[in-house]
Design a protein around this motif. Sequence first.
Motif, PDB file in Angstrom:
ATOM      1  N   ARG A  20      69.221  71.920 -22.471  1.00 19.68           N
ATOM      2  CA  ARG A  20      68.301  72.927 -21.905  1.00 19.68           C
ATOM      3  C   ARG A  20      67.929  72.597 -20.467  1.00 19.68           C
ATOM      4  O   ARG A  20      67.819  73.486 -19.634  1.00 19.68           O
ATOM      5  N   LEU A  21      67.715  71.311 -20.167  1.00 20.41           N
ATOM      6  CA  LEU A  21      67.348  70.964 -18.791  1.00 20.41           C
ATOM      7  C   LEU A  21      68.503  71.326 -17.855  1.00 20.41           C
ATOM      8  O   LEU A  21      68.287  71.888 -16.780  1.00 20.41           O
ATOM      9  N   THR A  22      69.714  71.046 -18.261  1.00 20.44           N
ATOM     10  CA  THR A  22      70.880  71.336 -17.412  1.00 20.44           C
ATOM     11  C   THR A  22      71.033  72.834 -17.196  1.00 20.44           C
ATOM     12  O   THR A  22      71.273  73.288 -16.077  1.00 20.44           O
ATOM     13  N   ARG A  23      70.858  73.618 -18.271  1.00 22.02           N
ATOM     14  CA  ARG A  23      70.944  75.079 -18.103  1.00 22.02           C
ATOM     15  C   ARG A  23      69.811  75.582 -17.217  1.00 22.02           C
ATOM     16  O   ARG A  23      69.959  76.561 -16.489  1.00 22.02           O
ATOM     17  N   SER A  24      68.673  74.923 -17.289  1.00 18.55           N
ATOM     18  CA  SER A  24      67.507  75.412 -16.569  1.00 18.55           C
ATOM     19  C   SER A  24      67.520  75.014 -15.098  1.00 18.55           C
ATOM     20  O   SER A  24      67.223  75.826 -14.227  1.00 18.55           O
ATOM     21  N   VAL A  25      67.864  73.761 -14.796  1.00 16.47           N
ATOM     22  CA  VAL A  25      67.734  73.291 -13.410  1.00 16.47           C
ATOM     23  C   VAL A  25      69.071  72.939 -12.771  1.00 16.47           C
ATOM     24  O   VAL A  25      69.097  72.575 -11.586  1.00 16.47           O
ATOM     25  N   GLY A  26      70.168  73.007 -13.530  1.00  9.95           N
ATOM     26  CA  GLY A  26      71.480  72.685 -12.966  1.00  9.95           C
ATOM     27  C   GLY A  26      71.837  71.216 -13.161  1.00  9.95           C
ATOM     28  O   GLY A  26      71.003  70.371 -13.473  1.00  9.95           O
ATOM     29  N   LYS A  27      73.127  70.933 -12.922  1.00 13.17           N
ATOM     30  CA  LYS A  27      73.659  69.596 -13.220  1.00 13.17           C
ATOM     31  C   LYS A  27      73.038  68.512 -12.344  1.00 13.17           C
ATOM     32  O   LYS A  27      72.686  67.428 -12.830  1.00 13.17           O
ATOM     33  N   ALA A  28      72.898  68.780 -11.051  1.00 13.44           N
ATOM     34  CA  ALA A  28      72.466  67.718 -10.130  1.00 13.44           C
ATOM     35  C   ALA A  28      71.093  67.187 -10.520  1.00 13.44           C
ATOM     36  O   ALA A  28      70.876  65.975 -10.669  1.00 13.44           O
ATOM     37  N   ALA A  75      69.459  67.661 -13.366  1.00 16.90           N
ATOM     38  CA  ALA A  75      69.432  67.130 -14.741  1.00 16.90           C
ATOM     39  C   ALA A  75      69.975  65.706 -14.766  1.00 16.90           C
ATOM     40  O   ALA A  75      69.413  64.819 -15.423  1.00 16.90           O
ATOM     41  N   MET A  76      71.059  65.484 -14.044  1.00 18.82           N
ATOM     42  CA  MET A  76      71.624  64.121 -13.974  1.00 18.82           C
ATOM     43  C   MET A  76      70.625  63.178 -13.333  1.00 18.82           C
ATOM     44  O   MET A  76      70.397  62.055 -13.817  1.00 18.82           O
ATOM     45  N   ASP A  77      70.030  63.596 -12.216  1.00 23.24           N
ATOM     46  CA  ASP A  77      69.033  62.788 -11.505  1.00 23.24           C
ATOM     47  C   ASP A  77      67.923  62.380 -12.479  1.00 23.24           C
ATOM     48  O   ASP A  77      67.590  61.191 -12.620  1.00 23.24           O
ATOM     49  N   LEU A  78      67.349  63.356 -13.182  1.00 26.80           N
ATOM     50  CA  LEU A  78      66.206  63.060 -14.056  1.00 26.80           C
ATOM     51  C   LEU A  78      66.611  62.212 -15.258  1.00 26.80           C
ATOM     52  O   LEU A  78      65.919  61.253 -15.611  1.00 26.80           O
ATOM     53  N   CYS A  79      67.729  62.556 -15.896  1.00 27.71           N
ATOM     54  CA  CYS A  79      68.117  61.830 -17.119  1.00 27.71           C
ATOM     55  C   CYS A  79      68.654  60.435 -16.810  1.00 27.71           C
ATOM     56  O   CYS A  79      68.475  59.517 -17.611  1.00 27.71           O
ATOM     57  N   LEU A  80      69.313  60.261 -15.676  1.00 30.64           N
ATOM     58  CA  LEU A  80      69.910  58.944 -15.380  1.00 30.64           C
ATOM     59  C   LEU A  80      68.923  57.980 -14.740  1.00 30.64           C
ATOM     60  O   LEU A  80      69.016  56.771 -14.949  1.00 30.64           O
ATOM     61  N   THR A  81      67.977  58.499 -13.943  1.00 26.61           N
ATOM     62  CA  THR A  81      66.988  57.589 -13.341  1.00 26.61           C
ATOM     63  C   THR A  81      65.733  57.481 -14.207  1.00 26.61           C
ATOM     64  O   THR A  81      64.987  56.520 -14.082  1.00 26.61           O
ATOM     65  N   GLY A  82      65.490  58.486 -15.038  1.00 25.76           N
ATOM     66  CA  GLY A  82      64.277  58.487 -15.853  1.00 25.76           C
ATOM     67  C   GLY A  82      63.023  58.793 -15.060  1.00 25.76           C
ATOM     68  O   GLY A  82      61.910  58.671 -15.575  1.00 25.76           O
ATOM     69  N   ARG A  83      63.181  59.225 -13.810  1.00 27.01           N
ATOM     70  CA  ARG A  83      61.995  59.469 -12.972  1.00 27.01           C
ATOM     71  C   ARG A  83      61.250  60.727 -13.433  1.00 27.01           C
ATOM     72  O   ARG A  83      61.813  61.573 -14.121  1.00 27.01           O
TER      73      ARG A  83
END
Length: 257
Positions: free
Chosen positions: A145-153, A155-163
């Motif tokens: 859902r996050l990827t569909r909502s905000v796009g790949k860049a 979503a990757m930033d948030l999920c990979l850094t946890g920020r």
Amino acid sequence: MAYENILVETDGGVGVIRLNRPKALNALNDALIAEVSAALDAFEADAAIGCIVITGSEKAFAAGADIKQMSESQFADLYARDPFANLERVQRTRKPLIAAVAGYALGGGCELAMMCDFIIAAGNAKFGQPEVTLGVMPAWGGSQRLTRSVGKAKAMDLCLTGRMMDAAEAERCGLVARVVAADKLMEETLTAAKKIASMGQLSTIANKEAINAAFETPLNEGLRLERRLFYSLFATEDQKEGMAAFIAKRPPDFKHR
Ligand code: HXC
């Protein structure tokens, strides 16, 4: 039903579910999720309710799945029981569902908010998918859902850094529909929810079904579904009332039929 982890109230056609485990920042444990599911069942069965709001406290919408409860879990048991299918009741909700988010919406908290139809955020809201910092990943739909909502860049930033991202960034990237002053969160959300509840229920449910289909179907199929739903609304009294009221220059009096 007596609830221990949520508070439930109704206000002018709106059902409000307030997550209420303040000592754990509303961490989502099994008991809380079962209560949210039961409250949704009750509001959906109540014809007087036309919109549902899920909210938390000023400090936390929800700080995620309950880490203490899940920390001892083992693969075989998780795989066999599939316990994290337990929030699926939220996405099955047919009536419009708004998340009113103040404070932390992290991990499962962010995912719960994203299962709602739209998010209204207080200025102090903070969103994130910090599962990676625990050695895991989202499991209530965050990666999807996050990827569909905000796009790949993003979503990757948030999920990979946890920020965490603040409310302004969440609005800029399309995760939230509106940001309002923290002390106006419930007032503004209830105004929107009452507006929705005042519409014909069959048309709000059909609007929601069509928009959700945009995420699951090819464009042609979605457009066909949209037209079929549109035609079907001409079988409702609310369509007759809505159009007659417009022509007579008076407010509509929808009966939800
Ligand atoms: C269990 C939690 C919790 C959680 C907070 N608490 N988050 N308990 N599960 N997710 C508890 C703390 O242990 C503490 O209890 C109390 O709430 C207050 O939290 P503090 O950390 O003291 O508050 P603060 O310093 O203000 O920090 C707030 C915070 C931090 C930044 C939100 O609590 C935090 O980082 N929480 C975890 C966020 C997270 O990683 N969420 C993702 C979870 S995994 P005590 O008893 O010590 O006072 C997930 C997976 C979903 O959601 C996928 C499907 C399973």
